[in-house]
Design an enzyme around this catalytic site. Structure first.
Site, PDB file in Angstrom:
ATOM      1  N   ASP A 141     -12.078  29.173  -6.394  1.00  0.00           N
ATOM      2  CA  ASP A 141     -10.641  29.375  -6.163  1.00  0.00           C
ATOM      3  C   ASP A 141     -10.423  30.468  -5.099  1.00  0.00           C
ATOM      4  O   ASP A 141      -9.656  30.288  -4.149  1.00  0.00           O
ATOM      5  CB  ASP A 141      -9.982  29.759  -7.500  1.00  0.00           C
ATOM      6  CG  ASP A 141      -8.515  30.092  -7.359  1.00  0.00           C
ATOM      7  OD1 ASP A 141      -7.696  29.159  -7.300  1.00  0.00           O
ATOM      8  OD2 ASP A 141      -8.180  31.297  -7.301  1.00  0.00           O
ATOM      9  N   LYS A 146      -8.917  30.430  -1.009  1.00  0.00           N
ATOM     10  CA  LYS A 146      -7.869  31.342  -0.535  1.00  0.00           C
ATOM     11  C   LYS A 146      -8.386  32.192   0.631  1.00  0.00           C
ATOM     12  O   LYS A 146      -7.645  32.466   1.588  1.00  0.00           O
ATOM     13  CB  LYS A 146      -7.405  32.226  -1.696  1.00  0.00           C
ATOM     14  CG  LYS A 146      -6.667  31.402  -2.771  1.00  0.00           C
ATOM     15  CD  LYS A 146      -6.517  32.177  -4.066  1.00  0.00           C
ATOM     16  CE  LYS A 146      -5.757  31.372  -5.114  1.00  0.00           C
ATOM     17  NZ  LYS A 146      -5.818  31.954  -6.451  1.00  0.00           N
ATOM     18  N   GLU A 159      -9.124  29.203 -17.992  1.00  0.00           N
ATOM     19  CA  GLU A 159      -9.149  27.809 -18.435  1.00  0.00           C
ATOM     20  C   GLU A 159     -10.313  27.599 -19.401  1.00  0.00           C
ATOM     21  O   GLU A 159     -11.270  28.373 -19.409  1.00  0.00           O
ATOM     22  CB  GLU A 159      -9.400  26.896 -17.227  1.00  0.00           C
ATOM     23  CG  GLU A 159      -8.503  27.130 -16.049  1.00  0.00           C
ATOM     24  CD  GLU A 159      -7.253  26.278 -16.081  1.00  0.00           C
ATOM     25  OE1 GLU A 159      -7.187  25.364 -16.920  1.00  0.00           O
ATOM     26  OE2 GLU A 159      -6.350  26.555 -15.285  1.00  0.00           O
ATOM     27  N   GLU A 208       2.976  28.872   1.407  1.00  0.00           N
ATOM     28  CA  GLU A 208       2.879  30.260   0.926  1.00  0.00           C
ATOM     29  C   GLU A 208       2.313  30.348  -0.491  1.00  0.00           C
ATOM     30  O   GLU A 208       1.556  31.268  -0.831  1.00  0.00           O
ATOM     31  CB  GLU A 208       4.274  30.910   0.963  1.00  0.00           C
ATOM     32  CG  GLU A 208       4.324  32.347   0.509  1.00  0.00           C
ATOM     33  CD  GLU A 208       3.585  33.278   1.452  1.00  0.00           C
ATOM     34  OE1 GLU A 208       4.016  33.446   2.588  1.00  0.00           O
ATOM     35  OE2 GLU A 208       2.546  33.859   1.035  1.00  0.00           O
ATOM     36  N   GLY A 262       1.072  31.587 -12.306  1.00  0.00           N
ATOM     37  CA  GLY A 262       2.178  31.418 -13.252  1.00  0.00           C
ATOM     38  C   GLY A 262       3.260  30.543 -12.659  1.00  0.00           C
ATOM     39  O   GLY A 262       3.430  30.468 -11.433  1.00  0.00           O
ATOM     40  N   LYS A 307      -4.207  24.995  -2.415  1.00  0.00           N
ATOM     41  CA  LYS A 307      -5.203  25.803  -1.680  1.00  0.00           C
ATOM     42  C   LYS A 307      -6.479  25.023  -1.421  1.00  0.00           C
ATOM     43  O   LYS A 307      -7.078  25.133  -0.350  1.00  0.00           O
ATOM     44  CB  LYS A 307      -5.529  27.080  -2.449  1.00  0.00           C
ATOM     45  CG  LYS A 307      -6.185  26.800  -3.780  1.00  0.00           C
ATOM     46  CD  LYS A 307      -5.915  27.831  -4.811  1.00  0.00           C
ATOM     47  CE  LYS A 307      -6.112  27.213  -6.167  1.00  0.00           C
ATOM     48  NZ  LYS A 307      -5.036  27.332  -7.057  1.00  0.00           N
ATOM     49  N   VAL A 326       4.020  24.642 -12.519  1.00  0.00           N
ATOM     50  CA  VAL A 326       4.749  25.095 -11.326  1.00  0.00           C
ATOM     51  C   VAL A 326       5.916  24.147 -11.017  1.00  0.00           C
ATOM     52  O   VAL A 326       7.056  24.589 -10.793  1.00  0.00           O
ATOM     53  CB  VAL A 326       3.810  25.203 -10.107  1.00  0.00           C
ATOM     54  CG1 VAL A 326       4.591  25.593  -8.855  1.00  0.00           C
ATOM     55  CG2 VAL A 326       2.701  26.222 -10.379  1.00  0.00           C
TER      56      VAL A 326
HETATM   57  N1  HSE Z   1      -6.583  30.339 -11.371  1.00  0.00           N
HETATM   58  C1  HSE Z   1      -6.015  31.215 -10.409  1.00  0.00           C
HETATM   59  C2  HSE Z   1      -6.162  32.647 -10.872  1.00  0.00           C
HETATM   60  C3  HSE Z   1      -4.561  30.973 -10.127  1.00  0.00           C
HETATM   61  O1  HSE Z   1      -6.752  32.917 -11.916  1.00  0.00           O
HETATM   62  O2  HSE Z   1      -5.693  33.513 -10.168  1.00  0.00           O
HETATM   63  C4  HSE Z   1      -4.335  29.781  -9.270  1.00  0.00           C
HETATM   64  O3  HSE Z   1      -4.967  29.899  -8.031  1.00  0.00           O
END
Ligand code: HSE
Length: 444
Positions: A213, A217, A202, A141, A318, A117, A26
């Site tokens: 994750d 969020k 990953e 954001e 991405g 996040k 990023v």
């Molecule tokens: N690893 C996350 C996903 C993206 O697969 O959407 C980053 O939060």
């Protein structure tokens, strides 16, 4: 080179000076866009936006952007402490040292744009308090759903409305895996391997597959939607590792698809309004807008009292897409610096209680392998009735040794539904409870 070819008005005012923490997937795209779009950014901000330093773990690595070597440093603390830095962009992720660096940046008078996040979901309150004390901005954001504008709509566009529910597909890796399972009929393990080969997952997929994750969020979405502090620890979390090919096939039979959903809702709690926040796989009807979100895309479906139903869709990860969200925040924060104002800070005035999962209203799809004998359907129905759970539909598949009852409940408390499943497991005529999944996106 500028992206816009018409004459630019680049104001002759001192630049807004930016420090970048992280130059990976990023960060390198943030740096690239800062350079390639310099003229447009200057015109939009009202001052040039200048990158003055980039903190990285190791010097001398090949990066996806060409930057002068003298911009790089391994001393992130010294960079954020510089008194000539106006904005710090944090894209390193993780809890530490990101938290200390952000707090230090705010203390030293910089505004902050972050994509972190995990940190915001774990300890947002500390960061927001520091931003307020410093009179600076903290914008994030990019922390939820990559390029998709969703935090700003919740915080600003819908500030005059009453959001009642947010349902998101906010993890691209798991959406890719579940989409493959749906379209090709493969099991979880094969679909995960394919996701890894294609670079969507990953090598250690735990954070995505186990829902960590998405839970971070969900906490951020719930906090903004309901003006209430919700942390990742408040979010009920179940991943997709247990989703079987049979679950996906069963969903298909019902005209549904399985998705990993982050669901944040305004609920009737025992003492008045309350909030629920959860991440788990669920069946949704194929006619639901979220069902059309394929591969690694993300989407967030918002229901509010006045606006009705809204959907936000796009790439959730991405380098360049996430950098787009970072740059949008950077422009806002830079404008605020020039105007010597700060934007909206934390809004947690409602302070609603967060319900435990057991008290949350859900619906279950339950598939039980049963003996095909008189009275078995009645005893299965009785197990639901005992817990005051109403059945919406029931159908039998197969017969004899291969009979299954597929039951879809009406809405009930998750605790009552879970207890119903437990009692089904112990019934003599039930050979197996072969699939249990929550159902979302349908009334009732
Ligand atoms: N690893 C996350 C996903 C993206 O697969 O959407 C980053 O939060």
């Amino acid at each position: 080179m500028s992206a816009v070819t018409s004459p630019q008005i680049v104001p002759a005012v001192p630049p807004v000076r930016v420090a970048l923490l992280g130059c990976g997937v990023v960060g390198s795209q943030v740096a690239r866009l800062l350079s390639e779009q310099a003229d447009d950014l200057a015109a939009r901000v009202g001052a040039p936006v200048e990158l003055v330093g980039v903190a990285v773990r190791r010097l001398g690595l090949k990066r996806d952007v060409d930057l002068p070597a003298e911009l790089f440093t391994t001393d992130a603390e010294a960079l954020v402490s510089r008194d000539d830095v106006d904005v710090v962009v944090e894209v390193v992720g993780g809890i530490e040292p990101a938290r200390s660096l952000i707090l230090s940046a705010l203390r030293h008078g910089a505004s902050v744009v972050s994509a972190n996040k995990a940190l915001l979901a774990e300890d947002g309150a500390t960061l927001f308090a520091a931003a307020e004390a410093a009179g600076r901005d903290l914008y994030y954001e990019a922390a939820v759903a990559g390029a998709i504008p969703i935090l700003r709509p919740l915080r600003e566009s819908l500030a005059g409305d009453q959001v009642t529910r947010v349902i998101g597909i906010v993890n691209g890796t798991t959406n890719f895996i579940l989409d493959r399972m749906d379209t090709s009929g493969t099991g979880f393990t094969e679909a995960l391997e394919e996701a890894q080969q294609l670079g969507y997952a990953e090598a250690d997929p735990t954070a995505d597959v186990e829902g960590f994750d998405a839970a971070a969020k969900a906490a951020i979405l719930a906090s903004l939607a309901f003006h209430t502090r919700v942390t990742a620890a408040d979010v009920h979390r179940e991943g997709i590792a247990e989703v079987s090919a049979a679950d996906v096939a069963s969903a298909r039979e019902m005209g549904c698809v399985v998705k990993l959903l982050a669901i944040c809702a305004l609920e009737h709690g025992p003492d008045g309004p309350a909030v629920s926040a959860r991440v788990h796989p669920a069946m949704i009807p194929r006619s639901h807008p979220l069902a059309s979100v394929r591969e690694a895309y993300n989407a967030v479906f918002v229901e509010s009292r006045a606006a009705g139903q809204l959907m936000f869709y796009g790439p959730g990860a991405g380098g360049a897409p996430t950098a787009s969200a970072v740059l949008g925040d950077l422009v806002t924060v830079a404008r605020n610096r020039l105007a010597e104002v700060s934007g909206a800070g934390e809004s947690a005035y409602a302070g609603l209680p967060v319900l435990p999962m057991g008290a949350t209203q859900t619906r279950y799809h339950v598939q039980v392998d049963v003996d095909d004998k008189p009275g078995v359907l009645a005893s299965v129905a009785h197990a639901f009735a005992e817990r005051n759970v109403s059945i919406q539909t029931v159908r039998q598949e197969g017969r004899g040794d291969d009979a299954q009852l597929v039951v879809v409940s009406h809405t009930a408390s998750d605790a009552d539904l879970a207890a119903t499943v437990e009692s089904l497991r112990s019934m003599p005529n039930v050979r197996d409870v072969s699939s249990v999944m929550r159902v979302e996106g349908v009334d009732g």
